[in-house]
Motif scaffolding. Structure first.
Motif, short mmCIF file in Angstrom:
data_model
loop_
_atom_site.label_atom_id
_atom_site.label_comp_id
_atom_site.label_asym_id
_atom_site.label_seq_id
_atom_site.Cartn_x
_atom_site.Cartn_y
_atom_site.Cartn_z
N ASP A 5 0.81 -1.22 0.00
CA ASP A 5 0.00 0.00 0.00
C ASP A 5 0.84 1.27 0.00
O ASP A 5 0.33 2.35 -0.31
N SER A 6 2.13 1.15 0.35
CA SER A 6 2.98 2.34 0.39
C SER A 6 4.42 1.95 0.11
O SER A 6 4.88 0.87 0.54
N THR A 38 1.59 6.35 -1.71
CA THR A 38 0.68 5.68 -0.78
C THR A 38 -0.71 5.59 -1.39
O THR A 38 -1.28 6.61 -1.81
N ARG A 39 -1.25 4.37 -1.46
CA ARG A 39 -2.64 4.21 -1.92
C ARG A 39 -3.57 4.90 -0.93
O ARG A 39 -3.42 4.75 0.29
N LEU A 122 3.99 -0.95 -6.20
CA LEU A 122 2.59 -0.96 -5.77
C LEU A 122 1.78 -2.00 -6.54
O LEU A 122 0.81 -2.55 -6.02
N TYR A 323 9.64 -0.39 1.78
CA TYR A 323 8.21 -0.50 2.10
C TYR A 323 8.02 -1.38 3.32
O TYR A 323 8.96 -2.01 3.81
#
Length: 323
Positions: A5-6, A38-39, A122, A323
């Protein structure tokens, strides 16, 4: 790899050309930009369309960086998802600038490489490093900055042989050669307080060159490769000469000849224009690096220019993600 996610991506600055290696050789330097992706679930715009990106920027000249979808870093991020045939996720991007903008140190290459690497992580790393490299070269238009930014070290890039018909490919492959860099060779950069666009620097170049100038650069590029590997000062002094781009571009850089003379007198092997300029790059040895940096700074200040002068090293890792 499972998608995350990041991710944070650190990408080194680069110096390209190194004199005779026009558009084909570059080296990664110990100066960096950092990008974090970042999502996020973004709220819709006023018109109802879903927001795609939020960008924040810190560091010198942060106010000059676009923070909408036109941002080059985000465009590279989107490019990778388009290549995969996927829709890019809404993302928040944090940019920490350490590489000066429009100074010939590969700031655009850091954005292209950073966006592609961040998107690839990602997405779960569906692309290999060489596939990411091909996308980066296609976006930049030439390999001399993006290749060392991605891979690290000093790199020579050339197109490979024509692809065989049975492989059903429409393009040539790139051959990437690592260039050994003697640990006693110190790159010193003098970054002036003015800019020079790549477009302007290319406009002053002639559309054709003589056979003699082509032969001159071929010989001196070969000598440069051996000089970088061995640290032979005599070879480097000769090798850093060029007849394809620097004689035309130096007129765009105020005080070029004065700074060059000061660097040579202080013990530098030679001085070249970093990338399209206006940053000037000197190669020297560990003994003379401090004196060369001081001489370059004083010389440019005598011309009314306030430079930042730094002794750097060669980054050997290239782009890396956390990450």
């Amino acid at each position: 790899m499972t998608a995350v996610d990041s991710v944070s991506v650190i990408v080194p600055a680069t110096t390209a050309n190194l004199g005779p290696g026009f558009d084909c050789i570059g080296a990664a330097l110990t100066l960096y930009n950092e990008f974090t992706f970042t999502r996020v679930d973004l709220p819709p715009y006023q018109g109802g369309e879903t927001a795609k990106v939020i960008i924040s920027v810190t560091g010198a000249e942060a106010e000059r960086v676009q923070t909408d979808e036109s941002n080059l870093l985000y465009q590279a991020f989107v490019k990778l998802y388009q290549h995969l045939g996927q829709t890019p996720p809404p993302v928040e991007i944090e940019i920490k600038l350490g590489v000066p903008l429009a100074r010939g140190l590969g700031s655009s290459a850091t954005a292209i490489v950073g966006g592609l690497v961040g998107a690839n992580v990602l997405a779960g790393e569906p692309l290999s490093q060489s596939q990411v490299m091909e996308l980066a070269i296609a976006m930049e238009g030439h390999p001399d900055n993006v290749v060392p930014a991605l891979l690290g070290g000093c790199r020579l890039a050339a197109t490979g042989v024509e692809v065989e018909p049975q492989r059903r490919r429409e393009r040539q492959e790139w051959e990437i050669c690592e260039v050994p860099w003697c640990e006693n060779i110190v790159p010193v950069v003098a970054i002036p307080d003015f800019e020079l666009s790549t477009k302007e620097a290319r406009q002053v170049l002639p559309s054709q060159v003589s056979r003699a100038d082509a032969i001159f650069n071929t010989a001196h590029l070969g000598l440069l490769l051996r000089g970088l590997e061995t640290g032979n000062g005599d070879w480097l002094r000769a090798a850093l000469q060029d007849k394809l781009h620097q004689p035309y571009r130096k007129a765009l850089i105020k005080g070029y000849d004065v700074v060059n003379a000061a660097a040579i007198n202080a013990g530098a092997y030679g001085m070249v224009i970093s990338g399209a300029g206006p940053t000037l790059l000197v190669l020297t040895d560990t003994i003379n690096a401090e004196a060369v940096a001081a001489a370059m700074s004083a010389a440019w200040r005598s011309q009314g220019i306030s430079p930042i002068v730094r002794s750097l090293g060669i980054d050997t890792q290239g782009a890396r993600s956390f990450y």
